[in-house]
Design a protein around this motif. Sequence first.
Motif, PDB file in Angstrom:
ATOM      1  N   LYS A  50       0.866  -1.179   0.000  1.00 56.00           N
ATOM      2  CA  LYS A  50       0.000   0.000   0.000  1.00 56.00           C
ATOM      3  C   LYS A  50       0.901   1.227   0.000  1.00 56.00           C
ATOM      4  O   LYS A  50       1.960   1.233   0.628  1.00 56.00           O
ATOM      5  CB  LYS A  50      -0.890  -0.008   1.251  1.00 56.00           C
ATOM      6  CG  LYS A  50      -1.773   1.235   1.417  1.00 56.00           C
ATOM      7  CD  LYS A  50      -2.807   1.375   0.317  1.00 56.00           C
ATOM      8  CE  LYS A  50      -3.595   2.688   0.435  1.00 56.00           C
ATOM      9  NZ  LYS A  50      -4.479   2.908  -0.743  1.00 56.00           N
ATOM     10  N   ASN A 105     -13.698   3.284  -5.392  1.00 55.47           N
ATOM     11  CA  ASN A 105     -13.109   3.470  -4.062  1.00 55.47           C
ATOM     12  C   ASN A 105     -12.732   4.917  -3.831  1.00 55.47           C
ATOM     13  O   ASN A 105     -12.366   5.638  -4.752  1.00 55.47           O
ATOM     14  CB  ASN A 105     -11.879   2.573  -3.878  1.00 55.47           C
ATOM     15  CG  ASN A 105     -10.594   3.236  -4.367  1.00 55.47           C
ATOM     16  OD1 ASN A 105      -9.969   4.019  -3.640  1.00 55.47           O
ATOM     17  ND2 ASN A 105     -10.216   2.960  -5.620  1.00 55.47           N
ATOM     18  N   MET A 160     -10.640   5.433  -0.740  1.00 55.72           N
ATOM     19  CA  MET A 160     -10.022   4.983   0.512  1.00 55.72           C
ATOM     20  C   MET A 160      -9.377   6.161   1.255  1.00 55.72           C
ATOM     21  O   MET A 160      -9.402   6.217   2.479  1.00 55.72           O
ATOM     22  CB  MET A 160      -8.959   3.920   0.225  1.00 55.72           C
ATOM     23  CG  MET A 160      -9.466   2.699  -0.548  1.00 55.72           C
ATOM     24  SD  MET A 160     -10.748   1.794   0.310  1.00 55.72           S
ATOM     25  CE  MET A 160      -9.783   1.017   1.604  1.00 55.72           C
ATOM     26  N   GLY A 161      -8.772   7.086   0.495  1.00 51.99           N
ATOM     27  CA  GLY A 161      -8.142   8.246   1.122  1.00 51.99           C
ATOM     28  C   GLY A 161      -6.773   7.957   1.709  1.00 51.99           C
ATOM     29  O   GLY A 161      -6.377   8.542   2.717  1.00 51.99           O
ATOM     30  N   LEU A 162      -6.059   7.042   1.065  1.00 53.04           N
ATOM     31  CA  LEU A 162      -4.666   6.751   1.413  1.00 53.04           C
ATOM     32  C   LEU A 162      -4.479   6.267   2.856  1.00 53.04           C
ATOM     33  O   LEU A 162      -3.569   6.698   3.568  1.00 53.04           O
ATOM     34  CB  LEU A 162      -3.823   8.021   1.136  1.00 53.04           C
ATOM     35  CG  LEU A 162      -2.357   8.001   0.742  1.00 53.04           C
ATOM     36  CD1 LEU A 162      -1.994   6.769  -0.050  1.00 53.04           C
ATOM     37  CD2 LEU A 162      -2.009   9.242  -0.032  1.00 53.04           C
ATOM     38  N   ASN A 176       3.887   6.987  -6.158  1.00 52.39           N
ATOM     39  CA  ASN A 176       2.491   7.097  -6.593  1.00 52.39           C
ATOM     40  C   ASN A 176       2.168   8.557  -6.907  1.00 52.39           C
ATOM     41  O   ASN A 176       1.959   9.365  -6.005  1.00 52.39           O
ATOM     42  CB  ASN A 176       1.565   6.553  -5.493  1.00 52.39           C
ATOM     43  CG  ASN A 176       0.124   6.502  -5.930  1.00 52.39           C
ATOM     44  OD1 ASN A 176      -0.227   6.959  -7.021  1.00 52.39           O
ATOM     45  ND2 ASN A 176      -0.727   5.942  -5.092  1.00 52.39           N
ATOM     46  N   CYS A 203      -2.795   9.379  -6.811  1.00 51.23           N
ATOM     47  CA  CYS A 203      -3.900   9.092  -5.892  1.00 51.23           C
ATOM     48  C   CYS A 203      -5.042  10.069  -6.146  1.00 51.23           C
ATOM     49  O   CYS A 203      -4.856  11.275  -6.050  1.00 51.23           O
ATOM     50  CB  CYS A 203      -3.472   9.178  -4.437  1.00 51.23           C
ATOM     51  SG  CYS A 203      -4.922   8.930  -3.380  1.00 51.23           S
ATOM     52  N   ASN A 220      -7.914  10.386  -4.438  1.00 51.68           N
ATOM     53  CA  ASN A 220      -8.932  10.409  -3.377  1.00 51.68           C
ATOM     54  C   ASN A 220      -8.610  11.208  -2.125  1.00 51.68           C
ATOM     55  O   ASN A 220      -9.282  11.033  -1.111  1.00 51.68           O
ATOM     56  CB  ASN A 220      -9.248   8.964  -2.956  1.00 51.68           C
ATOM     57  CG  ASN A 220      -9.805   8.151  -4.106  1.00 51.68           C
ATOM     58  OD1 ASN A 220     -10.473   8.704  -4.968  1.00 51.68           O
ATOM     59  ND2 ASN A 220      -9.509   6.867  -4.126  1.00 51.68           N
ATOM     60  N   ASN A 241      -3.466   3.850 -12.664  1.00 49.58           N
ATOM     61  CA  ASN A 241      -4.203   3.903 -11.409  1.00 49.58           C
ATOM     62  C   ASN A 241      -5.693   3.903 -11.774  1.00 49.58           C
ATOM     63  O   ASN A 241      -6.046   3.843 -12.959  1.00 49.58           O
ATOM     64  CB  ASN A 241      -3.812   5.176 -10.645  1.00 49.58           C
ATOM     65  CG  ASN A 241      -3.997   5.030  -9.138  1.00 49.58           C
ATOM     66  OD1 ASN A 241      -5.007   4.502  -8.681  1.00 49.58           O
ATOM     67  ND2 ASN A 241      -3.031   5.513  -8.385  1.00 49.58           N
ATOM     68  N   SER A 242      -6.565   3.961 -10.796  1.00 55.83           N
ATOM     69  CA  SER A 242      -7.997   3.974 -11.110  1.00 55.83           C
ATOM     70  C   SER A 242      -8.354   5.226 -11.920  1.00 55.83           C
ATOM     71  O   SER A 242      -7.635   6.226 -11.890  1.00 55.83           O
ATOM     72  CB  SER A 242      -8.811   3.912  -9.814  1.00 55.83           C
ATOM     73  OG  SER A 242      -8.425   4.954  -8.951  1.00 55.83           O
TER      74      SER A 242
HETATM   75  O1  RRO Z   1      -6.050   5.174  -1.059  1.00 58.37           O
HETATM   76  C1  RRO Z   1      -6.721   5.513  -2.052  1.00 58.37           C
HETATM   77  O2  RRO Z   1      -7.816   6.119  -1.958  1.00 58.37           O
HETATM   78  C2  RRO Z   1      -6.255   5.248  -3.414  1.00 58.37           C
HETATM   79  C3  RRO Z   1      -4.965   5.502  -3.851  1.00 58.37           C
HETATM   80 BR1  RRO Z   1      -3.616   6.079  -2.702  1.00 58.37          BR
HETATM   81  C4  RRO Z   1      -4.640   5.303  -5.208  1.00 58.37           C
HETATM   82  O3  RRO Z   1      -3.498   5.511  -5.671  1.00 58.37           O
HETATM   83  N1  RRO Z   1      -5.618   4.861  -6.040  1.00 58.37           N
HETATM   84  C5  RRO Z   1      -6.876   4.625  -5.617  1.00 58.37           C
HETATM   85  O4  RRO Z   1      -7.742   4.238  -6.416  1.00 58.37           O
HETATM   86  N2  RRO Z   1      -7.176   4.807  -4.285  1.00 58.37           N
END
Ligand code: RRO
Length: 311
Positions: free
Chosen positions: A45, A69, A71-73, A128, A131, A133, A194-195
């Motif tokens: 992660k 997602n 998630m917010g890292l 990365n 991100c 999010n 990435n997404s």
């Molecule tokens: O943690 C996330 O919300 C997240 C990250 Br760091 C990322 O690089 N890509 C993603 O889809 N979620």
Amino acid sequence: MVSTATKIGSFTFDNCLMNAAGVYCMTREELLEIEASAAGSFVTKTGTLNARPGNPEPRYADTLLGSINSMGLPNHGYQYYLDFVTELQNNPDSKPHFLSLVGLSQDETHTILKAVEASDYKGLIELNLSCPNVPGKPQIAYDFETTEAILTEVFTYFTKPLGVKLPPYFDIVHFDQAAAVFNKFPLTFVNCINSIGNGLVIEDETVLIKPKNGFGGIGGDYVKPTALANVHAFYQRLNPSIQIIGTGGVKTGRDAFEHILCGASMVQIGTALHQEGPAIFERITSELKAIMQEKGYETLEDFRGKLNYLA
Ligand code: RRO
């Protein structure tokens, strides 16, 4: 004998399939499950300077065609992951690994990378830049000036094998501009994609996830054409010394085959791994091998990047 072995930089991997950052990689326990599976490696992660709880739940949802997602890292802090991959490399049977990192500011990114540079870790590092999010923090790699400034500074002190995780680009001019920036640096790899950031999935009259009123990164079937386009666009444009990792929409051997045909040297699995668990690596490896066998390919080099165009 058909082989799915591959190389990234000076590292060799028995299998080209592995997890995508964010899936099965938050804790040592999850990472050990990937290590014990048929995957060729794992990526952690993305670690930040300090541990983070991430965004409020629900922050991930599976959908019919993939996932969303925000998630917010959430992560245990980069030191947790750095300690773990450094510990594993003492085992002579250990696979080589990828350590994913980013700071919440440029200063933080440099603080983290300087600590990794000074550490005993000898594996690969993925920065990365994509991100989608963290509220108020745009995806770095959509800003080419900032991206170039960060990499310029990084390569004044960083000597370990480094790659970047990229967001999808959607315009030919942006492929050209992004590749021109990355070609200025001694990157070991770029990882596409990435997404797809800030999509919205609705059920009945309501969003599926809580953060950002339901906006989140999209993965799975939705993103495969975009992922393949990004892998191939960078394969066509980058210096041959910069390898491509293909990520996005892989849930069958055929999907992995297509990523490699577009130029990928390694293929990562995100949404489908979340949905199916680490046994997926065995299934997709045997499906990929069956396709190679049928076509008479023995190694990935036999077809990597050899996508056909219409006359
Ligand atoms: O943690 C996330 O919300 C997240 C990250 Br760091 C990322 O690089 N890509 C993603 O889809 N979620």
